[in-house]
Design a protein around this motif. Sequence first.
Motif, PDB file in Angstrom:
ATOM      1  N   UNK A   1       2.713  11.770 -18.273  1.00 27.83           N
ATOM      2  CA  UNK A   1       3.727  10.732 -18.048  1.00 27.83           C
ATOM      3  C   UNK A   1       3.569   9.579 -19.030  1.00 27.83           C
ATOM      4  N   UNK A   2       2.390   9.487 -19.657  1.00 27.23           N
ATOM      5  CA  UNK A   2       2.119   8.364 -20.542  1.00 27.23           C
ATOM      6  C   UNK A   2       1.588   7.144 -19.818  1.00 27.23           C
ATOM      7  N   UNK A   3       1.575   7.173 -18.480  1.00 28.22           N
ATOM      8  CA  UNK A   3       1.082   6.041 -17.689  1.00 28.22           C
ATOM      9  C   UNK A   3      -0.358   6.327 -17.267  1.00 28.22           C
ATOM     10  N   UNK A   4      -1.289   5.789 -18.032  1.00 23.74           N
ATOM     11  CA  UNK A   4      -2.706   5.894 -17.705  1.00 23.74           C
ATOM     12  C   UNK A   4      -3.142   4.692 -16.882  1.00 23.74           C
ATOM     13  N   UNK A   5      -2.521   3.542 -17.167  1.00 25.88           N
ATOM     14  CA  UNK A   5      -2.919   2.309 -16.488  1.00 25.88           C
ATOM     15  C   UNK A   5      -1.723   1.375 -16.361  1.00 25.88           C
ATOM     16  N   UNK A   6      -1.623   0.721 -15.193  1.00 28.97           N
ATOM     17  CA  UNK A   6      -0.603  -0.312 -15.014  1.00 28.97           C
ATOM     18  C   UNK A   6      -1.178  -1.573 -14.396  1.00 28.97           C
ATOM     19  N   UNK A   7      -2.277  -1.452 -13.671  1.00 28.93           N
ATOM     20  CA  UNK A   7      -2.892  -2.479 -12.813  1.00 28.93           C
ATOM     21  C   UNK A   7      -2.133  -2.546 -11.495  1.00 28.93           C
ATOM     22  N   UNK A   8      -2.760  -3.133 -10.500  1.00 31.33           N
ATOM     23  CA  UNK A   8      -2.170  -3.188  -9.165  1.00 31.33           C
ATOM     24  C   UNK A   8      -1.091  -4.255  -9.040  1.00 31.33           C
ATOM     25  N   UNK A   9      -0.721  -4.885 -10.150  1.00 33.75           N
ATOM     26  CA  UNK A   9       0.415  -5.804 -10.124  1.00 33.75           C
ATOM     27  C   UNK A   9       1.726  -5.032 -10.027  1.00 33.75           C
ATOM     28  N   UNK A  10       1.640  -3.714 -10.211  1.00 36.64           N
ATOM     29  CA  UNK A  10       2.788  -2.840 -10.052  1.00 36.64           C
ATOM     30  C   UNK A  10       2.464  -1.812  -8.966  1.00 36.64           C
ATOM     31  N   UNK A  11       3.500  -1.242  -8.381  1.00 35.21           N
ATOM     32  CA  UNK A  11       3.296  -0.178  -7.412  1.00 35.21           C
ATOM     33  C   UNK A  11       2.745   1.064  -8.113  1.00 35.21           C
ATOM     34  N   UNK A  12       1.719   1.673  -7.515  1.00 37.60           N
ATOM     35  CA  UNK A  12       1.120   2.891  -8.058  1.00 37.60           C
ATOM     36  C   UNK A  12       1.215   3.963  -6.970  1.00 37.60           C
ATOM     37  N   UNK A  13       2.102   4.909  -7.152  1.00 41.04           N
ATOM     38  CA  UNK A  13       2.357   5.917  -6.121  1.00 41.04           C
ATOM     39  C   UNK A  13       1.090   6.706  -5.783  1.00 41.04           C
ATOM     40  N   UNK A  14       0.356   7.144  -6.813  1.00 43.96           N
ATOM     41  CA  UNK A  14      -0.863   7.920  -6.575  1.00 43.96           C
ATOM     42  C   UNK A  14      -1.861   7.119  -5.746  1.00 43.96           C
ATOM     43  N   UNK A  15      -1.974   5.834  -6.022  1.00 43.30           N
ATOM     44  CA  UNK A  15      -2.920   4.993  -5.298  1.00 43.30           C
ATOM     45  C   UNK A  15      -2.527   4.842  -3.832  1.00 43.30           C
ATOM     46  N   UNK A  16      -1.255   4.587  -3.583  1.00 44.26           N
ATOM     47  CA  UNK A  16      -0.787   4.417  -2.201  1.00 44.26           C
ATOM     48  C   UNK A  16      -0.977   5.707  -1.407  1.00 44.26           C
TER      49      UNK A  16
END
Length: 434
Positions: free
Chosen positions: A73-88
Amino acid sequence: MTSDDLLARHRAVMPSWMPIYYEEPLELVSGKGRRVTGADGREYLDFFGGVLTNMIGYDIPEITDPVRRQLDTGIVHTSTLYLIRQQVELAEKIARLSGIPDAKVFFTNSGTEANETALLLATAYRRSNQILAVRNSYHGRTYATMGITGHRSWSASSLNPLNVTFLHSGDRLRGLLAHLDDDAHIDAAVADLREVLATSTAGDVAALIAEPIQGVGGFVSAPDGLFGAYRKVLDETGILFISDEVQTGWGRTGEHFWGYQAHGVTPDLLTFAKGIGNGFALAGVVGRADVLDAIDVVSFSTFGGNPVSAAAGNAVVDYVLNNDLQANAARTGAILHEGLAARTKDLGIVGEVRGKGLMIGIELIEPGTTRPNSYATVRVFEECRRLGLLVGKGGLYGNTLRMGPPLTLTDDEAREGLDILVEALTIVDGEVQA
């Protein structure tokens, strides 16, 4: 490049206090299932799994494929300032599995950081910096976690921000309560807890933190039920209980999914790490919502629960549950525990075989005594490698072989490892008693 070149380069740029295993240090270059291949060209059966971290094994498609999809997907990191589906999604699974009602989860990068976070939460919630810990314990290498580590070999400094009081360990070989049966041990330990609270604290203690089975301490554990007995005393004044499940979680003990469940108690906070990422940096703390919400300032973890590690974590949890790895740990662990007990009972260097499931410790002694035998431990350690088996070592006196094979270990691999262990122990026992 030769192995000697890499070793020299390592020593030139890495601190001297970072240990390297073996007289001839080993570089691992590939892995498949429960086996790894070294730069020496040899294949080894791995019974240590990167210190119980490669919990599912090596090159497992059910783990690597979801990670690759996330990378694509190209998304390795966003930080928790954004919603992270995998994390939730992973937090939902862990909250449900934790056994803690109304639970919330905070992700970190390592077990040390998870325990540091649990200490922050407990002390903030209770408005106290007083912590109860256990002798022979290990909880991490940072300032606060080092202060609650009851193992001098891992305590690089006496300075720490907490007021810590230590309780007795569950050492059955030479601990102060070793001579007692389980019921008497629990009674004596509870009496000690009451005396400690009355004499060595100011009363408003924040929490007790304990490992159900002490990892670095050599897989030492107190009698089942002790934490439940402790909890009755802690509840009298609202002291929190933190279960450090960095090594005991995810079904590794075989009999339960979490180590705390052997004690008839539910913790307020539970820390996890190592196996949940199967090699990816992933850890965290799960606990009561009111305790997790006790921080009244802004805080977050830059990398904790990042999309790639969380993808691995989701895949690991699903694999553990879908393949009932807890039952596998119970079955293959029994092959090892029962086999070692039967086949080493006449070896003078074996003081105790202990642990649960796929946590196996063998403490080595000077024959006819309970004195630690670090020489024999190093020799058996090296013999295991020579025979094709990788194990760990530790314990308070550095005389315990530690094994935490991947939870996917097969019956045949358990028997293969058992045969190597017995052969290595027999060879060294003959040397020592010659």
